[in-house]
Design a protein around this motif. Structure first.
Motif, short mmCIF file in Angstrom:
data_model
loop_
_atom_site.label_atom_id
_atom_site.label_comp_id
_atom_site.label_asym_id
_atom_site.label_seq_id
_atom_site.Cartn_x
_atom_site.Cartn_y
_atom_site.Cartn_z
N THR A 127 37.22 40.49 38.71
CA THR A 127 38.67 40.28 38.70
C THR A 127 39.38 41.37 37.92
O THR A 127 40.43 41.88 38.34
N GLU A 147 41.60 40.98 41.63
CA GLU A 147 41.63 39.62 42.15
C GLU A 147 40.21 39.06 42.14
O GLU A 147 39.24 39.83 42.14
N PRO A 148 40.05 37.73 42.11
CA PRO A 148 38.71 37.14 42.08
C PRO A 148 37.90 37.48 43.33
O PRO A 148 38.48 37.81 44.38
N THR A 158 38.79 35.51 46.55
CA THR A 158 40.14 35.85 47.00
C THR A 158 40.13 37.18 47.73
O THR A 158 40.77 37.34 48.78
N TYR A 159 39.40 38.14 47.17
CA TYR A 159 39.26 39.43 47.85
C TYR A 159 38.60 39.23 49.21
O TYR A 159 39.06 39.80 50.23
#
Length: 313
Positions: free
Chosen positions: A248, A253-254, A257-258
């Motif tokens: 992250t 981004e986590p 999420t990516y």
């Protein structure tokens, strides 16, 4: 499959257009309705590049410099910013600019894909144009400014020399050779630009971190796999919490999420094919349940997959 390779592979259309200019100053070419990405380089002499967006200042390319021009409505390349356009090129059609007194044979064909006057003291310039496709292409273009200049260097010199040599040949397989050489020049230019630019994508900077770079490679190599953060962490030899925090921090981004964002980018392009069912698209990007895929797609894109599909045709 690393991130940049995946982007270029999915975004690239074939049959890139490569042209060489050998022209003594003064000269000026204006391009209207150009393709989304153009690579311009000077091999001898110097070239001015101006993007007509009202914000970007003209730049001067010395021998070996490379310019990447993205999504312009119009741009002009010339020996000097003050030289008025002599020729206007729209797509693959060429005409004299309004008010130009230049004789039509000034830009005559000298060899395959090579035009100009070919006289001593001429500027030698290469231009390669890309028709990038779909949302993946937009994703790549969004990582670049309207005009990015990569200074000459040893990393690109040999590739440019090969491209110039092959541009003047007309042998079997020539288009395939030019496609691959232009790809090589583009990749080398992107590496150089992002290595020295504050605006390099976070994921590109994260590639220098061995565990996170490996995690990104795994996600792009098999985006349909049902990845968990714990599994990714184990694959790169880290604990789950430490891996999630590091990913992250470096990527912005986590991990999941990516992954979801990339899956939806790929899905958006797959949906352009009307013969591929939404269920098939869902499966290709890692969703066994079309409903779950539709929910995820609408959450990231604002519309359902079916509405998105209708809007792309």
């Amino acid at each position: 499959m690393d991130v940049l390779s995946d982007l270029l592979h999915r975004a690239r259309a074939r049959n890139a257009l490569v042209r060489q200019l050998i022209q003594r100053p003064p000269w000026s070419l204006s391009f209207t309705d150009p393709p989304p990405l153009t690579v311009v380089t000077t091999l001898a002499g110097h070239t001015s590049v101006r993007v007509d967006d009202g914000d970007t200042a003209p730049v001067r390319l010395a021998a070996g410099d490379i310019a990447l021009i993205t999504r312009p409505a119009r741009y002009t390349i010339a020996d000097d910013p003050a030289t008025p356009p002599q020729v206007v090129i729209h797509g693959r059609r060429k005409r004299l600019a309004a008010g130009s007194a230049e004789a039509p044979d000034t830009h005559r064909n000298l060899a395959p894909r090579t035009y100009g006057d070919g006289l001593p003291g001429a500027t030698v310039m290469l231009r390669g144009a890309y028709e990038l496709r779909g949302d993946v292409g937009d994703r790549l273009l969004g990582m670049l400014p309207p005009l990015a200049v990569v200074p000459a260097g040893p990393a690109t010199r040999a590739a440019l020399a090969m491209l110039a040599t092959e541009a003047a040949r007309d042998e079997p397989g020539q288009d395939a050779v030019l496609d691959r050489l232009l790809d090589l020049v583009l990749v080398l230019a992107l590496r150089s630009w992002w290595a020295g630019a504050d605006t390099a994508p976070a994921w590109y900077q994260a590639l220098a971190d061995p565990p996170i770079g490996e995690a990104l490679r795994l996600l792009h190599e098999d985006p349909a796999r049902r990845w968990t953060v714990a599994e990714l962490a184990a694959q790169v030899g880290m604990g789950r919490a430490a891996f999630a925090a590091r990913f992250t921090a470096l990527v912005g981004e986590p991990p999941l999420t990516y992954l979801t964002g990339w899956r939806m980018t790929v899905a958006a392009d797959l949906l352009r094919d009307a013969e591929t069912t939404i269920a098939a698209v869902a499966q290709q990007v890692g969703y066994g349940d079309p409903f779950a895929f539709s929910v995820a797609f609408k959450r990231t894109r604002g519309v359902s997959p079916s509405i998105w599909r209708r809007g792309t045709h």
